[in-house]
Design a protein around this motif. Structure first.
Motif, PDB file in Angstrom:
ATOM      1  N   VAL A 183      -2.267  12.556  -2.109  1.00 46.48           N
ATOM      2  CA  VAL A 183      -0.879  12.975  -2.302  1.00 46.48           C
ATOM      3  C   VAL A 183      -0.274  13.750  -1.136  1.00 46.48           C
ATOM      4  CG1 VAL A 183      -0.983  12.935  -4.817  1.00 46.48           C
ATOM      5  CG2 VAL A 183      -1.594  15.030  -3.599  1.00 46.48           C
ATOM      6  N   ILE A 184      -1.036  13.974  -0.092  1.00 41.78           N
ATOM      7  CA  ILE A 184      -0.509  14.737   1.030  1.00 41.78           C
ATOM      8  C   ILE A 184      -0.942  14.045   2.328  1.00 41.78           C
ATOM      9  CG2 ILE A 184      -2.457  16.344   1.098  1.00 41.78           C
ATOM     10  CD1 ILE A 184      -0.438  18.572   1.746  1.00 41.78           C
ATOM     11  N   PRO A 185      -0.020  13.893   3.284  1.00 40.43           N
ATOM     12  CA  PRO A 185      -0.385  13.178   4.510  1.00 40.43           C
ATOM     13  C   PRO A 185      -1.196  14.002   5.508  1.00 40.43           C
ATOM     14  CG  PRO A 185       1.938  13.764   4.553  1.00 40.43           C
ATOM     15  CD  PRO A 185       1.401  14.177   3.197  1.00 40.43           C
TER      16      PRO A 185
ATOM     17  N   TRP B  56       0.899  19.292 -11.951  1.00 48.42           N
ATOM     18  CA  TRP B  56       2.247  18.999 -11.483  1.00 48.42           C
ATOM     19  C   TRP B  56       3.046  18.387 -12.612  1.00 48.42           C
ATOM     20  CZ3 TRP B  56       4.558  14.129 -10.978  1.00 48.42           C
ATOM     21  CH2 TRP B  56       3.733  13.047 -11.232  1.00 48.42           C
ATOM     22  N   SER B  57       4.365  18.472 -12.468  1.00 54.92           N
ATOM     23  CA  SER B  57       5.279  17.864 -13.439  1.00 54.92           C
ATOM     24  C   SER B  57       6.499  17.362 -12.677  1.00 54.92           C
ATOM     25  CB  SER B  57       5.691  18.898 -14.493  1.00 54.92           C
ATOM     26  OG  SER B  57       6.554  19.860 -13.920  1.00 54.92           O
TER      27      SER B  57
ATOM     28  N   GLN C 126       4.916  12.503  -6.992  1.00 51.29           N
ATOM     29  CA  GLN C 126       6.057  11.695  -7.410  1.00 51.29           C
ATOM     30  C   GLN C 126       5.923  10.272  -6.859  1.00 51.29           C
ATOM     31  OE1 GLN C 126       8.543  12.796  -9.472  1.00 51.29           O
ATOM     32  NE2 GLN C 126       7.521  14.763  -9.590  1.00 51.29           N
ATOM     33  N   ALA C 127       5.544  10.158  -5.597  1.00 52.41           N
ATOM     34  CA  ALA C 127       5.392   8.845  -4.968  1.00 52.41           C
ATOM     35  C   ALA C 127       4.254   8.050  -5.610  1.00 52.41           C
ATOM     36  CB  ALA C 127       5.143   9.007  -3.463  1.00 52.41           C
TER      37      ALA C 127
ATOM     38  N   GLN D  78       3.510   4.351  -4.621  1.00 50.94           N
ATOM     39  CA  GLN D  78       3.886   4.420  -3.222  1.00 50.94           C
ATOM     40  C   GLN D  78       2.999   5.449  -2.523  1.00 50.94           C
ATOM     41  OE1 GLN D  78       8.028   5.437  -3.381  1.00 50.94           O
ATOM     42  NE2 GLN D  78       8.665   3.364  -3.909  1.00 50.94           N
ATOM     43  N   PRO D  79       2.868   5.338  -1.201  1.00 49.60           N
ATOM     44  CA  PRO D  79       2.070   6.335  -0.468  1.00 49.60           C
ATOM     45  C   PRO D  79       2.815   7.666  -0.402  1.00 49.60           C
ATOM     46  CG  PRO D  79       3.111   4.835   1.066  1.00 49.60           C
ATOM     47  CD  PRO D  79       3.409   4.301  -0.322  1.00 49.60           C
TER      48      PRO D  79
END
Length: 150
Positions: A10-12, A26-27, A69-70, A75-76
């Motif tokens: 979830v983080i690049p 998370w929400s 969210q992605a 999605q990435p």
């Protein structure tokens, strides 16, 4: 209940610039992440990490939120930009090496143009030790945006 992803999903950020250890929850509007302040870090000073790095901890929490969210849309994780903070207040000058920190972010505003504001805080145990409003920008096509800005 929202899926809890592995942090690298979830983080690049990668390598020594990945400062967050774990996604807790998370929400649609919030995220909570956790990290252990490392003794070995590009930011390390005597006894810990300077408090100003807390802004980046908050920004990476927001990045986790955007990545979750992605991922929900298959999605990435997107590339976003930290624009700045307002009212960063930290009760400690240094985050002590080895201490566990919880970083929380709550979406306050997110425009269709990709500009957003998140209310963030850092906790050590139950004690709130830092707060700020973090401004971010997530362009629709970050790579094209960076090429045009060069």
């Amino acid at each position: 209940m929202a899926a809890v992803f592995d942090i690298e999903q979830v983080i690049p950020h990668r390598g020594t610039m990945l400062l967050i250890d774990r996604l807790l929850d998370w929400s649609g509007d919030t995220v909570a992440v956790e990290l252990r302040v490392p003794a070995e870090s590009p930011f390390h000073v005597d006894g810990g990490v300077p408090a100003w790095v807390g802004v980046e901890y908050m920004a990476q929490a927001v990045a986790c939120w955007a990545g979750c969210q992605a991922r929900e849309r298959d999605q990435p994780p997107p590339i976003g930009f930290l624009l700045g903070t307002r009212r960063y207040d930290c009760a400690v000058p240094v985050f002590a090496s080895g201490s566990m920190l919880r970083v929380e972010a709550r979406r306050e505003l997110l425009g269709e143009n990709g500009l957003g504001v998140f209310a963030c805080r850092i906790l050590a145990g139950d004690e709130e030790i830092a707060t700020a409003n973090v401004s971010v920008f997530e362009p629709p096509d970050a790579l094209a945006y960076m090429e045009n800005e060069s």
